[in-house]
Design a protein around this motif. Structure first.
Motif, PDB file in Angstrom:
ATOM      1  N   UNK A   7      20.126  19.271  33.880  1.00  0.00           N
ATOM      2  CA  UNK A   7      19.243  19.923  34.848  1.00  0.00           C
ATOM      3  C   UNK A   7      19.588  21.402  35.009  1.00  0.00           C
ATOM      4  N   UNK A   8      20.878  21.724  34.848  1.00  0.00           N
ATOM      5  CA  UNK A   8      21.338  23.114  34.983  1.00  0.00           C
ATOM      6  C   UNK A   8      21.324  23.872  33.659  1.00  0.00           C
ATOM      7  N   UNK A   9      20.797  23.252  32.602  1.00  0.00           N
ATOM      8  CA  UNK A   9      20.687  23.920  31.321  1.00  0.00           C
ATOM      9  C   UNK A   9      21.971  24.009  30.527  1.00  0.00           C
ATOM     10  N   UNK A  10      22.953  23.173  30.852  1.00  0.00           N
ATOM     11  CA  UNK A  10      24.224  23.178  30.124  1.00  0.00           C
ATOM     12  C   UNK A  10      24.089  22.301  28.883  1.00  0.00           C
ATOM     13  N   UNK A  11      24.434  22.851  27.728  1.00  0.00           N
ATOM     14  CA  UNK A  11      24.224  22.128  26.472  1.00  0.00           C
ATOM     15  C   UNK A  11      25.250  21.012  26.294  1.00  0.00           C
ATOM     16  N   UNK A  12      24.965  20.132  25.353  1.00  0.00           N
ATOM     17  CA  UNK A  12      25.822  18.965  25.111  1.00  0.00           C
ATOM     18  C   UNK A  12      27.229  19.376  24.699  1.00  0.00           C
ATOM     19  N   UNK A  13      27.338  20.355  23.791  1.00  0.00           N
ATOM     20  CA  UNK A  13      28.665  20.772  23.320  1.00  0.00           C
ATOM     21  C   UNK A  13      29.545  21.278  24.448  1.00  0.00           C
ATOM     22  N   UNK A  14      28.971  22.100  25.316  1.00  0.00           N
ATOM     23  CA  UNK A  14      29.750  22.633  26.429  1.00  0.00           C
ATOM     24  C   UNK A  14      30.148  21.521  27.392  1.00  0.00           C
TER      25      UNK A  14
END
Length: 364
Positions: A71-78
């Motif tokens: 929801x906050x736009x944080x990617x899977x890798x991070x």
């Protein structure tokens, strides 16, 4: 709060499980009054579900944090990087302490990691254990209980893939695949392999996805006293039936039932009743906050360095053995928390997390 309390219950189960499995105490005159030895041992076998409780908590919590991250736009890798660092940070600190202390006590790291064969092999094995992967590679662990770190790491890495399965084929189909594939191609994986506890991890994710416990509470919220009393009787009857059934099931054939279905009933009973007892819930929250450190250190106390003391405390009464092991491990946990604060360990972890933010700054 519920997760902390469930961790508190799980860690107490784990201490009983580890102390009184068959073959672990026979060298000591343990007093089992007012129970028979077989009853205490059977209970210890049943309490293997403590691993399932930890896996369920992991699935539930990780799913919610992954959903919030998306929801906050944080990617899977991070997200994976941050969760791995957070999950391993407590382990790293205790591992470093164990390397130092055990080297002085009996040079255990030198023997375990194979330094007598070659320095390169020793360093490589230390690195693998530092990453929490030793159980996956089949190497020897400095502490046998730490096999679960490989499961914890694997759960984090697999969670995004499982989430994709939820979206593509649905939750129950994904759970079915997770249940069927290991059984079909690998058979029983044993009690110290992440595959054995991946289904209950997935069930925890599903409970978070569908807000199962809120729905469960709403289902009974407007019930009369008679209905609630009947519910209590039925749930207690289920628990007794589960326990009586568990040690009659062949583990290699019915591990899915023992470790993936039974724990759900235990969790429901704990949430509906134990967590609502004043005083008990506060004690469980306190224990839950120390659960990770107790998990990491208690085997050093119980087996590697203080076995004779542990099984001899209190005249060797089984209940006092568990209490003593818990209290000693708790003292170590409090000491670990103090040392981490004293050296500003959390600041180091924050720096590692910021490094991840930099690495994945363009990842959305």
């Amino acid at each position: 709060r519920d997760s902390q309390m469930l961790k508190g219950i799980a860690i107490l189960m784990m201490l009983w499980h580890h102390c009184f499995l068959a073959g672990r105490f026979e060298a000591y005159p343990v007093n089992f009054w007012p129970f028979q030895e077989s009853q205490v041992v059977n209970m210890a076998e049943f309490l293997k579900i403590c691993v399932s409780l930890f896996a369920f908590i992991s699935g539930y919590g990780l799913y919610l944090t992954r959903r919030k991250a998306k929801e906050n736009g944080i990617c899977t890798g991070r997200w994976v990087y941050e969760k791995l660092v957070r999950t391993l940070s407590n382990y790293w600190f205790v591992l470093a302490l164990a390397w130092i202390v055990s080297t002085f006590l009996d040079n255990r790291p030198y023997q375990v990691y194979g330094f007598e064969q070659s320095v390169f092999l020793g360093i490589w094995n230390m690195l693998i254990e530092f990453l929490g992967l030793t159980n996956l590679t089949g190497g020897e662990l400095l502490n046998s209980t730490w096999w679960y770190m490989s499961a914890a790491v694997t759960f984090i890495v697999l969670l995004p893939l499982i989430c994709e399965g939820f979206e593509l084929i649905g939750c129950f189909c994904t759970l079915g695949v997770i249940l069927v594939l290991p059984r079909t191609f690998m058979g029983f994986q044993g009690g110290v392999h992440f595959f054995s506890f991946l289904p209950i991890f997935c069930i925890g994710m599903m409970c978070a996805r569908y807000d199962f416990f809120t729905r469960w509470d709403c289902l009974w919220g407007g019930s009369s006293c008679g209905v609630r009393a009947l519910k209590l009787v039925l749930m207690m009857s289920c628990l007794v039936a589960i326990y009586k059934t568990s040690y009659h099931l062949e583990e290699t054939l019915w591990w899915d039932v023992k470790w993936n279905l039974f724990p759900v009933f235990v969790i429901l009973f704990a949430k509906d009743y134990l967590f609502k007892i004043p005083g008990i819930n506060q004690i469980l929250i306190f224990i839950g906050k120390h659960a990770t450190n107790i998990f990491l250190v208690h085997t050093f106390v119980r087996y590697y360095y203080c076995e004779e003391f542990t099984y001899g405390v209190g005249g060797g009464h089984f209940a006092l053995i568990i209490v003593a092991l818990f209290l000693i491990s708790l003292v170590f946990s409090i000491t670990i928390k103090f040392l981490k604060k004293a050296i500003c360990y959390e600041m180091l972890i924050q720096k590692l997390l910021r490094m991840g933010n930099g690495l994945y700054s363009s990842c959305r």
